[in-house]
Design an enzyme around this catalytic site. Structure first.
Site, PDB file in Angstrom:
ATOM      1  N   LYS A   9     -54.823  39.620  48.523  1.00  0.00           N
ATOM      2  CA  LYS A   9     -53.893  40.403  47.709  1.00  0.00           C
ATOM      3  C   LYS A   9     -54.570  40.832  46.404  1.00  0.00           C
ATOM      4  O   LYS A   9     -55.673  40.359  46.069  1.00  0.00           O
ATOM      5  CB  LYS A   9     -52.654  39.554  47.432  1.00  0.00           C
ATOM      6  CG  LYS A   9     -51.852  39.183  48.691  1.00  0.00           C
ATOM      7  CD  LYS A   9     -50.667  38.288  48.314  1.00  0.00           C
ATOM      8  CE  LYS A   9     -49.867  37.852  49.501  1.00  0.00           C
ATOM      9  NZ  LYS A   9     -48.745  36.965  49.102  1.00  0.00           N
ATOM     10  N   ASN A 112     -50.280  34.145  44.983  1.00  0.00           N
ATOM     11  CA  ASN A 112     -50.847  33.162  45.917  1.00  0.00           C
ATOM     12  C   ASN A 112     -52.024  33.699  46.734  1.00  0.00           C
ATOM     13  O   ASN A 112     -52.383  33.128  47.768  1.00  0.00           O
ATOM     14  CB  ASN A 112     -49.744  32.554  46.794  1.00  0.00           C
ATOM     15  CG  ASN A 112     -49.084  33.578  47.685  1.00  0.00           C
ATOM     16  OD1 ASN A 112     -49.438  34.762  47.680  1.00  0.00           O
ATOM     17  ND2 ASN A 112     -48.122  33.125  48.469  1.00  0.00           N
ATOM     18  N   HIS A 115     -52.421  36.658  52.253  1.00  0.00           N
ATOM     19  CA  HIS A 115     -51.336  36.744  53.240  1.00  0.00           C
ATOM     20  C   HIS A 115     -51.918  36.424  54.596  1.00  0.00           C
ATOM     21  O   HIS A 115     -53.024  36.849  54.920  1.00  0.00           O
ATOM     22  CB  HIS A 115     -50.753  38.165  53.275  1.00  0.00           C
ATOM     23  CG  HIS A 115     -49.890  38.412  54.485  1.00  0.00           C
ATOM     24  ND1 HIS A 115     -48.564  38.056  54.525  1.00  0.00           N
ATOM     25  CD2 HIS A 115     -50.182  38.916  55.713  1.00  0.00           C
ATOM     26  CE1 HIS A 115     -48.067  38.360  55.733  1.00  0.00           C
ATOM     27  NE2 HIS A 115     -49.037  38.882  56.468  1.00  0.00           N
ATOM     28  N   GLU A 126     -48.121  43.613  62.239  1.00  0.00           N
ATOM     29  CA  GLU A 126     -48.786  43.825  60.950  1.00  0.00           C
ATOM     30  C   GLU A 126     -50.163  44.473  61.123  1.00  0.00           C
ATOM     31  O   GLU A 126     -50.549  45.342  60.334  1.00  0.00           O
ATOM     32  CB  GLU A 126     -48.914  42.489  60.213  1.00  0.00           C
ATOM     33  CG  GLU A 126     -47.558  41.928  59.786  1.00  0.00           C
ATOM     34  CD  GLU A 126     -47.640  40.527  59.205  1.00  0.00           C
ATOM     35  OE1 GLU A 126     -48.755  39.943  59.159  1.00  0.00           O
ATOM     36  OE2 GLU A 126     -46.592  40.011  58.795  1.00  0.00           O
TER      37      GLU A 126
END
Ligand code: IDP
Ligand code: MG
Length: 150
Positions: A9, A112, A115, A126
């Site tokens: 991310k 965090n 993913h 996805e």
């Protein structure tokens, strides 16, 4: 063979942890079969996180994931989904054990770092959002017999 979508991310890219994430998955033995750097737009963020649309953190999550570039990858292994999530740790870094990506490198749930798809079905959906079929490559690794028996 199972595949899973892994994202580094925007916090992970900004913090220079792309190589660290790749390295941990590589060293575990998963095979990298797709990878790109992209800026996620509002539409893609909405499709990727559709299941969370009614959650209080949704707006902040979409703002965050669209704020700066993300690295998207497809990793392959027997049980790739579970293996990748184990290597990442719990959703909340403060509850993730040492030795995991989130447990070693993160502090808070909204930052965090990574993913990982949560099931084989989610992974297929996805991967389809982030990759054209021709962007996910099939190739042999000579070291595979040193990582798995079959
Ligand atoms: P996962 O990433 O471990 O699968 P999910 O429950 O699917 O966790 O949540 C998706 C993402 O939404 C998390 O990785 C995290 O970035 C964010 N998130 C989840 N719960 C919270 C929260 O309570 N506050 C802020 N962000 C959250
Ligand atoms: Mg999830």
């Amino acid at each position: 063979m199972e595949q899973t979508l892994v994202l580094v991310k925007p916090d992970g890219v900004q913090r220079g942890l792309v190589g660290e994430v790749i390295s941990r998955l590589e060293r575990r033995g998963l095979k990298l079969v797709g990878m790109k750097l992209l800026q996620i737009d509002e539409a893609l963020a909405g499709r990727h996180y559709a299941e969370h649309i009614d959650r209080p953190f949704y707006r902040g999550l979409v703002d965050f994931i669209t704020s700066s570039p993300t690295v998207a990858m497809v990793w392959e292994a027997e049980n790739a989904v579970i293996l990748a999530r184990q290597t990442m740790g719990e959703t909340d870094p403060s509850k993730s054990p040492p030795g995991t990506i989130r447990g070693d490198l993160g502090i808070t749930i909204g930052r965090n770092l990574v993913h990982g798809s949560d099931s084989s079905e989610s992974a297929k959906r996805e991967i389809g959002l982030f990759f054209q079929p021709r962007e996910v490559l099939a190739y042999e690794r000579n070291l595979d017999p040193w990582i798995t028996e079959s």
